[in-house]
Motif scaffolding. Sequence first.
Motif, PDB file in Angstrom:
ATOM      1  N   GLN A 103     -36.029  26.808  66.744  1.00 45.29           N
ATOM      2  CA  GLN A 103     -36.643  26.481  65.441  1.00 45.29           C
ATOM      3  C   GLN A 103     -35.654  26.587  64.288  1.00 45.29           C
ATOM      4  O   GLN A 103     -35.907  26.088  63.190  1.00 45.29           O
ATOM      5  CB  GLN A 103     -37.894  27.348  65.177  1.00 45.29           C
ATOM      6  CG  GLN A 103     -37.623  28.792  64.857  1.00 45.29           C
ATOM      7  CD  GLN A 103     -37.604  29.669  66.110  1.00 45.29           C
ATOM      8  OE1 GLN A 103     -37.152  29.224  67.185  1.00 45.29           O
ATOM      9  NE2 GLN A 103     -38.057  30.892  66.001  1.00 45.29           N
TER      10      GLN A 103
ATOM     11  N   ALA B 122     -32.948  24.993  64.015  1.00 46.32           N
ATOM     12  CA  ALA B 122     -32.476  23.640  63.700  1.00 46.32           C
ATOM     13  C   ALA B 122     -33.377  22.950  62.678  1.00 46.32           C
ATOM     14  O   ALA B 122     -32.914  22.199  61.827  1.00 46.32           O
ATOM     15  CB  ALA B 122     -32.399  22.798  64.977  1.00 46.32           C
ATOM     16  N   GLY B 123     -34.673  23.264  62.740  1.00 45.89           N
ATOM     17  CA  GLY B 123     -35.629  22.607  61.861  1.00 45.89           C
ATOM     18  C   GLY B 123     -35.367  22.814  60.386  1.00 45.89           C
ATOM     19  O   GLY B 123     -35.750  21.991  59.551  1.00 45.89           O
ATOM     20  N   PHE B 124     -34.719  23.934  60.047  1.00 47.00           N
ATOM     21  CA  PHE B 124     -34.452  24.198  58.629  1.00 47.00           C
ATOM     22  C   PHE B 124     -33.230  23.450  58.090  1.00 47.00           C
ATOM     23  O   PHE B 124     -33.009  23.396  56.892  1.00 47.00           O
ATOM     24  CB  PHE B 124     -34.269  25.706  58.388  1.00 47.00           C
ATOM     25  CG  PHE B 124     -35.532  26.504  58.583  1.00 47.00           C
ATOM     26  CD1 PHE B 124     -36.516  26.494  57.601  1.00 47.00           C
ATOM     27  CD2 PHE B 124     -35.746  27.238  59.739  1.00 47.00           C
ATOM     28  CE1 PHE B 124     -37.688  27.223  57.760  1.00 47.00           C
ATOM     29  CE2 PHE B 124     -36.914  27.960  59.914  1.00 47.00           C
ATOM     30  CZ  PHE B 124     -37.886  27.965  58.929  1.00 47.00           C
TER      31      PHE B 124
ATOM     32  N   PRO C  88     -32.081  20.147  57.947  1.00 43.58           N
ATOM     33  CA  PRO C  88     -32.151  19.031  56.994  1.00 43.58           C
ATOM     34  C   PRO C  88     -32.611  19.476  55.604  1.00 43.58           C
ATOM     35  O   PRO C  88     -32.112  18.981  54.599  1.00 43.58           O
ATOM     36  CB  PRO C  88     -33.174  18.087  57.629  1.00 43.58           C
ATOM     37  CG  PRO C  88     -33.116  18.394  59.083  1.00 43.58           C
ATOM     38  CD  PRO C  88     -32.871  19.868  59.168  1.00 43.58           C
ATOM     39  N   MET C  89     -33.527  20.464  55.529  1.00 39.66           N
ATOM     40  CA  MET C  89     -33.990  20.921  54.232  1.00 39.66           C
ATOM     41  C   MET C  89     -32.853  21.609  53.460  1.00 39.66           C
ATOM     42  O   MET C  89     -32.659  21.369  52.269  1.00 39.66           O
ATOM     43  CB  MET C  89     -35.149  21.881  54.417  1.00 39.66           C
ATOM     44  CG  MET C  89     -35.856  22.198  53.128  1.00 39.66           C
ATOM     45  SD  MET C  89     -36.761  23.719  53.322  1.00 39.66           S
ATOM     46  CE  MET C  89     -35.436  24.821  53.798  1.00 39.66           C
TER      47      MET C  89
ATOM     48  N   ALA D 108     -38.968  17.796  52.654  1.00 34.90           N
ATOM     49  CA  ALA D 108     -38.205  18.051  53.876  1.00 34.90           C
ATOM     50  C   ALA D 108     -39.049  18.784  54.914  1.00 34.90           C
ATOM     51  O   ALA D 108     -38.671  18.886  56.080  1.00 34.90           O
ATOM     52  CB  ALA D 108     -36.941  18.837  53.555  1.00 34.90           C
TER      53      ALA D 108
ATOM     54  N   GLN E  68     -38.909  18.899  59.130  1.00 32.72           N
ATOM     55  CA  GLN E  68     -38.962  20.143  59.898  1.00 32.72           C
ATOM     56  C   GLN E  68     -40.099  20.115  60.925  1.00 32.72           C
ATOM     57  O   GLN E  68     -39.915  20.536  62.070  1.00 32.72           O
ATOM     58  CB  GLN E  68     -39.164  21.301  58.916  1.00 32.72           C
ATOM     59  CG  GLN E  68     -38.949  22.657  59.578  1.00 32.72           C
ATOM     60  CD  GLN E  68     -38.919  23.760  58.528  1.00 32.72           C
ATOM     61  OE1 GLN E  68     -39.259  23.540  57.369  1.00 32.72           O
ATOM     62  NE2 GLN E  68     -38.508  24.938  58.950  1.00 32.72           N
TER      63      GLN E  68
ATOM     64  N   MET F  25     -39.082  18.047  63.854  1.00 31.16           N
ATOM     65  CA  MET F  25     -38.112  18.740  64.713  1.00 31.16           C
ATOM     66  C   MET F  25     -38.777  19.843  65.513  1.00 31.16           C
ATOM     67  O   MET F  25     -38.483  20.042  66.691  1.00 31.16           O
ATOM     68  CB  MET F  25     -36.962  19.299  63.871  1.00 31.16           C
ATOM     69  CG  MET F  25     -36.001  18.192  63.446  1.00 31.16           C
ATOM     70  SD  MET F  25     -34.642  18.776  62.431  1.00 31.16           S
ATOM     71  CE  MET F  25     -33.688  19.682  63.647  1.00 31.16           C
ATOM     72  N   ASN F  26     -39.708  20.568  64.862  1.00 34.31           N
ATOM     73  CA  ASN F  26     -40.378  21.662  65.576  1.00 34.31           C
ATOM     74  C   ASN F  26     -41.166  21.145  66.769  1.00 34.31           C
ATOM     75  O   ASN F  26     -41.295  21.831  67.788  1.00 34.31           O
ATOM     76  CB  ASN F  26     -41.292  22.438  64.626  1.00 34.31           C
ATOM     77  CG  ASN F  26     -40.484  23.311  63.690  1.00 34.31           C
ATOM     78  OD1 ASN F  26     -39.279  23.540  63.917  1.00 34.31           O
ATOM     79  ND2 ASN F  26     -41.104  23.792  62.624  1.00 34.31           N
TER      80      ASN F  26
ATOM     81  N   GLU G  34     -39.096  21.226  69.833  1.00 33.27           N
ATOM     82  CA  GLU G  34     -38.421  22.500  70.045  1.00 33.27           C
ATOM     83  C   GLU G  34     -37.966  22.681  71.496  1.00 33.27           C
ATOM     84  O   GLU G  34     -36.851  23.127  71.758  1.00 33.27           O
ATOM     85  CB  GLU G  34     -39.382  23.639  69.679  1.00 33.27           C
ATOM     86  CG  GLU G  34     -38.752  24.694  68.818  1.00 33.27           C
ATOM     87  CD  GLU G  34     -39.801  25.659  68.305  1.00 33.27           C
ATOM     88  OE1 GLU G  34     -40.368  26.398  69.137  1.00 33.27           O
ATOM     89  OE2 GLU G  34     -40.059  25.672  67.090  1.00 33.27           O
TER      90      GLU G  34
ATOM     91  N   ASP H   9     -33.865  10.664  55.992  1.00 38.56           N
ATOM     92  CA  ASP H   9     -33.840  11.834  56.887  1.00 38.56           C
ATOM     93  C   ASP H   9     -35.037  11.805  57.825  1.00 38.56           C
ATOM     94  O   ASP H   9     -34.903  11.985  59.043  1.00 38.56           O
ATOM     95  CB  ASP H   9     -33.936  13.139  56.070  1.00 38.56           C
ATOM     96  CG  ASP H   9     -32.588  13.595  55.545  1.00 38.56           C
ATOM     97  OD1 ASP H   9     -31.601  12.848  55.737  1.00 38.56           O
ATOM     98  OD2 ASP H   9     -32.519  14.679  54.942  1.00 38.56           O
TER      99      ASP H   9
END
Lengths: 457, 457
Positions: free
Chosen positions: A321, A323-325, A327-328, B302, B306, B309-310, B313, B440
């Motif tokens: 998880q 990685a999910g942060f 792009p933000m 963003a 996320q 992406m989650n 996971e 993105d």
Amino acid sequence: MSEEWVEEQKEELTDERILQLLEERQYKELKEELENNMYPVDLADILEGFEQKQMVMVFRLLAKEEAAETFAYMNSDLRELLINSLTDSELEEVMEEMYLDDTVDVLEEMPANVVDRLLMATDEEKRRQINLLLQYPDDSAGSVMNVDYIALRKEMTVAEAILKIRQVGLNRETIYTCYVTEKKKLIGQVDVKELLTTSESKLIEEIMETNMLYARTTDDQEDVAWTITKYGLIALPIVDHEMCMVGIVTVDDAMLVLQEETTEDISIMAGVHPSEESYFGTTVIEHVKSRIPWLLFLMLSATVTQMIMNSYESALAVMPQLAGFIPMLTGTGGNCGSQSSTLVIRGLAVEEIEFADILKVIWKEVRIAILISAALSVVNGIRIMLMGQGNATMAFTIGVTMACTIIIAKVVGCTLPLVAEKVGLDPAIMATPLISTLVDISTISVYFAIVSAVFAL
Amino acid sequence: MSEEWVEEQKEELTDERILQLLEERQYKELKEELENNMYPVDLADILEGFEQKQMVMVFRLLAKEEAAETFAYMNSDLRELLINSLTDSELEEVMEEMYLDDTVDVLEEMPANVVDRLLMATDEEKRRQINLLLQYPDDSAGSVMNVDYIALRKEMTVAEAILKIRQVGLNRETIYTCYVTEKKKLIGQVDVKELLTTSESKLIEEIMETNMLYARTTDDQEDVAWTITKYGLIALPIVDHEMCMVGIVTVDDAMLVLQEETTEDISIMAGVHPSEESYFGTTVIEHVKSRIPWLLFLMLSATVTQMIMNSYESALAVMPQLAGFIPMLTGTGGNCGSQSSTLVIRGLAVEEIEFADILKVIWKEVRIAILISAALSVVNGIRIMLMGQGNATMAFTIGVTMACTIIIAKVVGCTLPLVAEKVGLDPAIMATPLISTLVDISTISVYFAIVSAVFAL
């Protein structure tokens, strides 16, 4: 936008109406309407949409002066098409009427065989002047100046000066400031306003302004345009290295120069190699060529980010998880950096900011960054908790990373354009694309350093 | 930049020299040098760096006209400081000399108590005119126009017209085009050039141009400035809804308007709420306020990336190296999108592109995108193989993702500004920050859809 009321106040002479009149062979009517209801700049625009035959027919109906002016406003493709359709004597008339600076612009864009034909249609004296002007470097004051201006002698009376203006005539901007020369050297200037509001028997010497602004033929055209804007001038005299007067740059040319230079700056800021042609005037291949260098460079630079992330592969495997942060975080950093770099680049362009202000700028950006990072970190922390994307530790970690990212982004964003200016590069290249790539690298480094410390990965 | 040669051609009157002359009490010398070697716009700049006492001393040495002009160029803080130091009669002199449009600019920025004092120092007729001007909306032609111009009657002879100019005088730009009115209605215009080069006994009626450009008081100042640029005018007449002439906008004001509007566009394109103040003239808190709204919005947007992406996971847990490609993919997409959006935004601003061109633009961008994506995918594939970051399958997968990303980015980038223009929003808000956030989201979606299909994750 502005078209609305321009159209409203003219009897409509649209492209449809012109084509209709052509088809009905109402040439006299068309000729009259073209004379009364059409500006050359608009006509050039309309002719771009016409077929060659029709375009040439309309052009032949124009009065000499209008024809020359319309020709000057055409794009280079249209000009070439037209030149190939005109007879030698028609071409001679156009060349005769055109102002010298426009003629030079035209010649610079034409293929060699067309240039030869154009020069053949020009008389010898003009050809000599053209050759002189063609020697000035691109983007120099010499390359945009107008060689027609009113030169007075200091022994003249005001009445004699007015008489001279009557005789020489020329176009508008070129007469509103007259230049006083002595053996070709610029020694003073007189506004026409001055001439009109002073006693006719006074000598030019008595009323001329001797402490005037001027530029040299080799000065950058952008600097000349800025001076005209800053001091609110109608024209700026251009002198050679011996102070001999060689021409003037008028305010209308200055406005076009500034518009071109701004477009160039904006293109560079978006990572596009600037071109003098318009968007539609540029071919697909040329667009690709002007955009691909930065894209390639930035894509390859991102390899650094990737290498950093790969070194934390095991951490990602344990806590995917994280990685999910990313792009933000990189997005926010990039946006913060581009805000700062853009404001500084524009400040440099309008000469509000200079390199000497670097510490003042950094100090300002640091304070801004601290306030912004506090606000964003808190909002983001709340979001993480509410959406169940992590616990308080996660919210805190992301908050700290974000704060570091924002401060780094703002400082890098405001510093690089100033440094570029200092070392003689165009500050505009330090805009969003480059800043965001640099910020990506630092964000990822900081992020993984912090998370691996906090979560002992 | 342009300073170089401006300084070179004047006997140096630097801030140090002024301070030195002040200290040595050489007031007469200083007064003379200020008169001969200093432009008001430069002096205003220098005075910003002085202490209040010195600033007021220098200001008191200026001739009336120079004082008024210098005052008009000062920033609002400096003006307030100065107003508080001047006596009522000194203030009256300044207010008397200032042009009306400058006076209005000054008043708009002052706190109420200062405005009261300034209006007290103004005679009744001028106060009435000021109140009229203050009623025009911000950024309208009425708010930037100059109410001083030369009005002629059509029955006048050229000689009488020239006499009238002699009597009325006024400043430069305002006399070079004269306006012919009948019962206040604008019916024609005459260039001073025309007056000077025609027989003195001719009637104005015979030589006036009746088919001229004009704008209304409520028109946008930017449109007015563009018209002045496009048609190369010195001034544009401004009329009310009954075609009565009320003022003119001159080319020097048009240049400042264009400069301001460009700065505004560039700020918006960087996600900064534009302000009329300069970079240093804006406080830290105001900078934060103008930058934070977009940052907050984009950060929260963003969240979508996320969430996507989650949902992948488990895929990331199996192949954590997938995350390493994300910054490169989103970065390239963002840069491609911002190239397209920036060029289209600028094309709209200079009126080269309009909404009707949307299909032409998209078709051009699609072809550009295909060529660019082919080139970048191949280079990146080679890089992946060479650096051992993946096998041929990985190189192929990333290549396909990149191609999709670039095409989506270019199409979204060129379309959104056009749509914004169509629905009446400022196209500039569709620049880099928003485009890159949207890109993105689509990049991440496409990427994980492709990799999970290829690697059966």
